[in-house]
Write an enzyme that holds these catalytic residues in place. Sequence first.
Site, PDB file in Angstrom:
ATOM      1  N   LYS A 152       0.841  -1.193   0.000  1.00  0.00           N
ATOM      2  CA  LYS A 152       0.000   0.000   0.000  1.00  0.00           C
ATOM      3  C   LYS A 152       0.880   1.249   0.000  1.00  0.00           C
ATOM      4  CE  LYS A 152      -0.284   0.939   4.893  1.00  0.00           C
ATOM      5  NZ  LYS A 152       0.339   2.233   4.873  1.00  0.00           N
ATOM      6  N   HIS A 182      -0.634  -5.682   6.526  1.00  0.00           N
ATOM      7  CA  HIS A 182       0.005  -6.495   7.560  1.00  0.00           C
ATOM      8  C   HIS A 182      -0.824  -6.607   8.830  1.00  0.00           C
ATOM      9  CE1 HIS A 182       1.468  -2.520   8.936  1.00  0.00           C
ATOM     10  NE2 HIS A 182       1.582  -3.088  10.112  1.00  0.00           N
ATOM     11  N   LYS A 186      -1.788 -10.094  12.020  1.00  0.00           N
ATOM     12  CA  LYS A 186      -1.525 -10.061  13.458  1.00  0.00           C
ATOM     13  C   LYS A 186      -2.292 -11.163  14.178  1.00  0.00           C
ATOM     14  CE  LYS A 186      -0.227  -5.190  13.871  1.00  0.00           C
ATOM     15  NZ  LYS A 186       1.069  -5.408  14.505  1.00  0.00           N
ATOM     16  N   GLU A 220       0.190   6.170  16.731  1.00  0.00           N
ATOM     17  CA  GLU A 220       1.643   6.054  16.647  1.00  0.00           C
ATOM     18  C   GLU A 220       2.290   7.174  17.435  1.00  0.00           C
ATOM     19  OE1 GLU A 220       3.048   4.668  12.501  1.00  0.00           O
ATOM     20  OE2 GLU A 220       1.281   5.891  12.105  1.00  0.00           O
ATOM     21  N   ASP A 239      -3.169   6.582   4.009  1.00  0.00           N
ATOM     22  CA  ASP A 239      -2.126   5.716   4.539  1.00  0.00           C
ATOM     23  C   ASP A 239      -2.674   4.678   5.510  1.00  0.00           C
ATOM     24  OD1 ASP A 239       0.642   4.972   4.771  1.00  0.00           O
ATOM     25  OD2 ASP A 239       0.691   5.946   6.730  1.00  0.00           O
ATOM     26  N   HIS A 244      -5.969  -0.202   6.547  1.00  0.00           N
ATOM     27  CA  HIS A 244      -5.894  -0.871   7.843  1.00  0.00           C
ATOM     28  C   HIS A 244      -7.190  -0.761   8.646  1.00  0.00           C
ATOM     29  CE1 HIS A 244      -1.790  -1.481   6.948  1.00  0.00           C
ATOM     30  NE2 HIS A 244      -1.306  -0.360   7.425  1.00  0.00           N
ATOM     31  N   LYS A 344      -0.447  10.249  14.024  1.00  0.00           N
ATOM     32  CA  LYS A 344       0.978  10.241  14.339  1.00  0.00           C
ATOM     33  C   LYS A 344       1.240  11.201  15.497  1.00  0.00           C
ATOM     34  CE  LYS A 344       2.908   8.735   9.937  1.00  0.00           C
ATOM     35  NZ  LYS A 344       3.466   7.502  10.570  1.00  0.00           N
TER      36      LYS A 344
END
Length: 494
Positions: A152, A182, A186, A220, A239, A244, A344
């Site tokens: 991505k 990803h 998990k 994050e 993003d 996600h 972020k």
Amino acid sequence: MMDSHNTGAQAPEFDFILFGATGDLARRKLLPALFDAHAAGSLHPRGRIIALGSQPIEHEAYLAMLDAEVLPALAGNAAASAWQGFLDRIVYLQVDATVESGFDALAELVKARAAAVVVFYLATAPHLFVTICEQLARVGLTGQRSRIVLEKPLGHDLASSEAINAEVARHFAEDQIYRIDHYLGKESVQNLMAVRFGNVLFEPLWRREWVRDVQITIAEELGVERRGNFYDRIGALRDMVQNHLLQLLCMVAMEPPTSLSEDAIRDEKLKILKALKPIRTEEVAEKVVRGQYCRGAAGGDPVPGYSNEPGIAPDSRTETFVAIRAEIANWRWAGVPFYLRTGKRMQSRVAEIVIHFNDVPYSLFPRPLGAAPGNRLVITLQPEESIRLYFLTKQPGDTQALLPASLDLQLNSAAPRVRRIGAYERLLLDVIRGRLGLFVRRDEQAQAWRWVAPILKAWENTTAPPKLYTAGTWGPAASSALLSRDGLAWHEEM
């Protein structure tokens, strides 16, 4: 998710061809994941890793770089003892995606051995995907034994995503294309499926009659680091949300699939994406919060604001934070708010799914005014994977007051003798084994882009800048207000 529970089988003989092998993703995630699979004996002894980069360096220099930058991050003496065997699998080849001769040399190397499976992992900028596929087709490397992994973000909107997908589909069939997310690899996300569909306890409660709200957060602590030039063209919505967060929402909200086959699961996820109520352009200001961090502190140290980061324009309006109030228009979830949040430079690094159940209709026991509902399920994806069920019990002593308590399933200790595998390791092994269930299908991806399109359009047409929030906090105040209008609060604010 097809056969993903059976991860002990050794992968078939393969050539794993890694485009962008000198990049950050390859060094931090992909090569360590392949090493872990190697050290665990999960890779075929004749499996080969062909590392491709545009840098004109010798094979030995590339291995020395891995010695210096990858090996120190691996765990302990066991890693050191397996390291040389892992390096023996690697071949470095200079290939510039824009130069044909490099692909000719690659084809000669791959065809000389004719491994059972050939995996192409494109850890490059998305604008190179089409060129790489064209060159692979030109040199005859797109046959049935080949698989291609796409990182991505795949495009910057629906049109560009579909254009890339259409070009890739000219050379690879859909069952050869692995669009990686990803988070789907998990362990705790896999356990969400097991908790829901492997137990009778939760399924009767997993619906609008008993669920008050659902919160999905990926926060994050880091800023944009060295990715400023890239991130400023992308932003948090593209993003993180389009892929996600929406994928996690699907895993929470989907109906029970008819089986664990890849398309049975992906069909149910697609139904949820189609059932998401569109957020009209005129509703964006009410239902979506766009933020950008300004200077503050992280880990006790001062950090600059986004506009002062390297590679960022001082007047940039790119969002580093997004919070969304979403709803699903179906019988199971009608009226239940789903809150999505990512950012972020937040207060801590955490990824979690929180399901708040409704309160009891009448409380017999004294409770603090404004107390949160006693029952909630918290599925933590990072930093540690766990599942925790909160409930109320009687406070000890001469009182009838209630006390919050929890049942904890620490996934790292639940099966202490079973080796835990990371998300990338699981997904890379699934690619080599030909398992598509944990990868995103083209129609899923297109539907996700359709849903975020009105938000992107509204932001393009507004002069209002993102709402500022101090680095090291939980985001703009408007994020809390998004929930407070419903009489709710974010999990950490309760």
